[in-house]
Design an enzyme around this catalytic site. Structure first.
Site, PDB file in Angstrom:
ATOM      1  N   VAL A   1       1.294   6.689  13.199  1.00  0.00           N
ATOM      2  CA  VAL A   1       0.925   5.660  12.679  1.00  0.00           C
ATOM      3  C   VAL A   1       1.305   4.884  12.969  1.00  0.00           C
ATOM      4  CG1 VAL A   1       0.455   4.563   9.983  1.00  0.00           C
ATOM      5  CG2 VAL A   1      -0.022   7.020  10.153  1.00  0.00           C
TER       6      VAL A   1
ATOM      7  N   GLU B   1      10.332   1.932  10.053  1.00  0.00           N
ATOM      8  CA  GLU B   1      10.949   3.372  10.999  1.00  0.00           C
ATOM      9  C   GLU B   1       9.993   4.020  10.537  1.00  0.00           C
ATOM     10  OE1 GLU B   1      14.751   2.605  11.092  1.00  0.00           O
ATOM     11  OE2 GLU B   1      14.516   0.302  10.531  1.00  0.00           O
TER      12      GLU B   1
ATOM     13  N   CYS C   1      13.187  11.543   6.704  1.00  0.00           N
ATOM     14  CA  CYS C   1      13.344  11.695   8.170  1.00  0.00           C
ATOM     15  C   CYS C   1      14.256  11.819   9.118  1.00  0.00           C
ATOM     16  CB  CYS C   1      13.113   9.814   8.198  1.00  0.00           C
ATOM     17  SG  CYS C   1      14.101   9.098   7.167  1.00  0.00           S
TER      18      CYS C   1
ATOM     19  N   LYS D   1       1.025  -1.370   0.349  1.00  0.00           N
ATOM     20  CA  LYS D   1      -0.334  -0.059  -0.390  1.00  0.00           C
ATOM     21  C   LYS D   1       0.565   1.249  -0.254  1.00  0.00           C
ATOM     22  CE  LYS D   1      -1.406   2.587   2.475  1.00  0.00           C
ATOM     23  NZ  LYS D   1      -1.416   3.901   2.011  1.00  0.00           N
TER      24      LYS D   1
ATOM     25  N   THR E   1       5.564   7.943  13.329  1.00  0.00           N
ATOM     26  CA  THR E   1       5.502   6.992  14.869  1.00  0.00           C
ATOM     27  C   THR E   1       4.245   7.289  14.935  1.00  0.00           C
ATOM     28  OG1 THR E   1       7.777   8.014  15.015  1.00  0.00           O
ATOM     29  CG2 THR E   1       6.173   7.151  17.112  1.00  0.00           C
TER      30      THR E   1
END
Ligand code: NAD
Length: 557
Positions: A270, A294, A328, A213, A268
């Site tokens: 989710v 991650e 990130c 997804k 984080t």
């Protein structure tokens, strides 16, 4: 069957193209950008080897140009997800038994296709759909994904499958590195096309099937990656591409008994939600699902009084503002000693104010637009907080007229615990706390404890003993730690990537640690001459029966 132990040498990293004025690769990419900007593609789900147009359509528009309509994508319906599940299960039966060299051949070919004929297409799609400069697209969509595919194949071959136990005389032991018994759910972020490509393929290289997804904001480029895999000969059903509603698809997949693992990159919050959903479904799963994630970061640059000021300034500009701070690993908080601040501030502000921002098709630009309206508004919200609770040194302006543009912003924060020093912003905002030189130790504590994350961080010092002391103090503050370098730009097989704390499970994308999460090894022991007497020597009155061949040998359970 072949009688072959294949040789696969450690690959070199794909060379980064420079796209300097006059370079042939620049002209080719410009032509592809112009063509893709005009095409307006219809993007389907990719299920069982064919595209499925569901009619539930969403528009793709360039983040830097609301007027540029790049195409439409079709969201997966529950029926399509069901079809994808059934197809993945059917594919698993064959793929999980397929000799590994055959599997690797698919991804090694995909790497060649991406490095060659598909490079401009995937780069151009990333530039247009995710608003990356040519260089940012090149190091992501081309080089990093090529590296992931080549190097994961090599790691599987040389580090996983070759890792076998010893066998004493009379036995033969081996590990059968089985794929997981079920499917892997790959959930990918918008900000790296390479992560989109890596998360479903790393498990697939190891013999798993994956339902992928993608992020709604990266469907445009991720679809091109799916086309590359198809052209490389990936069998139908091994990777199912199902863009669509994150909540609905997740609920449907996590309720399946053969859900075997999630391979996630994103925020984080989710990931925490996914983990909780998995925990709630635990009684219904056939195996304990692998959970690999991650997640977010609040990445730092810590400057020691002995640091080279120019090196810090360049690292801060590149680390904080490349790709609009939407990495990130982007530097987003910095700790600077009072003694260096004036010189560093002047240099940093001057560099930042000089940065050209705009359309990625204009190659002089250093940064482009942020990904979408929601991100634009959230980042602006942080800038507003800084306007009231801290001091904006440069930037702070935002313009949504043509695209989601936010000027690179530097904020000076007296309070090391100020909200912009603590929370992930995911935009072009760098917060700086100036500490008194004599209070270095307190500043290190603020850096270590100032945010819940632990992804990347950098220290700058000329004094090597100071480097050592800071590295020790900040040991758990970052999973990727840099000395006199910016905290971004990890290269596959050079700096395996990932962090702990609230930044994820630290399973190192592009490292053997990650691949090991996608196998369930079976240990096999073969005994050549099994014992014929159940009694152990200590139980017997006379001589142990058996003799040559070890048939009377004591065995352990
Ligand atoms: P995001 O959390 O918004 O989305 C990530 C993925 O999760 C997307 O596919 C999204 O559709 C899906 N998702 C959203 N809500 C969901 C839900 N309720 N259930 C299931 N899935 C859901 O993240 P993003 O904006 O795409 O990416 C930015 C974030 O990713 C940042 O926090 C960044 O730090 C992180 N990131 C981390 C790394 C790393 O290696 N640590 C790398 C890249 C990005």
């Amino acid at each position: 069957m072949r009688n072959t132990i294949f040789r696969l040498d450690e690959p070199r990293n794909e060379a980064v193209r420079a796209y300097a004025p006059g370079a042939p690769e620049r002209a080719a990419l410009e032509r592809r950008l112009a063509a893709m900007g005009r095409e307006s593609v219809e993007i389907g789900c990719w299920v069982n080897g064919r595209e499925v147009l569901t009619g539930e359509v969403h528009e793709v528009r360039a983040p830097h140009d609301h007027g540029l309509r790049l195409g439409r994508w079709h969201a997966a319906t529950p029926e399509v997800v069901q079809e994808a599940l059934a197809g993945a299960r059917a594919a698993w039966r064959e793929w999980s038994q397929t000799p590994y060299d055959v599997r690797l051949a698919v991804f090694l070919k995909a790497a060649e296709l991406l490095a060659g004929p598909w490079r401009d297409t995937v780069n151009a799609a990333t530039m247009l759909g995710q608003s990356k400069t040519c260089y940012q697209a090149e190091i992501d969509a081309a080089c990093e994904l090529v590296d992931f595919w080549r190097i994961n194949c090599w790691l599987a071959h040389a580090k996983v499958y070759a890792d076998q136990p010893m066998s004493p005389p009379g036995q033969w032991n081996h590990l059968d590195h089985r794929p997981l018994e079920g499917f892997v759910y790959a959930v990918t972020p918008f900000n790296f096309t390479s992560i989109g490509g890596n998360l479903p393929t790393a498990p697939a290289i190891m013999g798993n099937v994956a339902l992928w997804k993608p992020s709604s904001a990266a469907v445009f480029s991720n679809y091109q990656v799916m086309r590359v895999l198809h052209e490389a000969g990936l069998p139908p059903g091994v990777i199912q591409f199902i863009p669509g509603s994150p909540r609905a698809i997740t609920a449907q997949l996590l309720s399946q008994p053969d859900f075997a693992g999630v391979h996630y990159t994103g925020s984080t919050a989710v990931f925490n939600g996914l983990w909780k959903q998995i925990a709630q479904g635990l009684d219904g799963y056939r195996s304990y699902p692998r959970i690999v994630g991650e997640t977010g970061g609040k990445d730092f640059i810590f400057v020691h009084p002995s640091a080279d000021v120019t090196a810090v300034s360049v690292a801060a500009v590149r680390g904080a503002f490349e790709y609009q701070g939407q990495k990130c690993s982007a530097a987003s908080r910095m700790y600077v000693p009072r003694s260096l601040w004036r010189a560093l501030r002047d240099d940093l502000v001057a560099r930042t104010e000089s940065l050209a921002m705009g359309d990625p098709a204009e190659f002089r630009n250093f940064l482009c637009a942020v990904i979408h309206e929601q991100a634009f508004e959230e980042i602006r919200g942080y800038v507003e907080k800084a306007r009231h609770g801290a001091r904006i040194l440069c930037g702070g302006d935002a313009d949504r007229t043509q695209g989601w543009f936010i000027r690179p912003t530097i904020v000076e924060c007296e309070d090391p615990g100020f909200v912009t020093m603590r929370e992930e912003i995911f935009g072009p905002v760098l917060s700086v706390h100036v500490y008194e030189d004599a209070r270095l130790d307190e500043a290190l504590t603020a850096c270590d404890e100032g945010s819940p994350y632990g992804l990347t961080g950098a220290v700058f010092a000329q004094d090597r003993l100071a480097v050592e002391a800071m590295a020790r103090r900040l040991r758990h503050a970052a999973g990727n730690f840099y000395i006199n370098d910016k905290p971004t730009g990890a290269v596959v097989n050079q700096q395996p990537f990932g962090g702990a704390r609230a930044s994820g499970t630290d399973d190192k994308a592009g490292g053997v640690q990650n691949l090991l999460r996608w196998v369930a090894p079976r240990t096999v022991k073969e005994t050549f001459l099994p014992p014929h007497d159940h009694r152990y020597p200590h139980q017997q009155d006379g001589q142990v029966e058996g003799g040559p061949g070890g048939r009377g040998r004591v065995s352990r359970t």
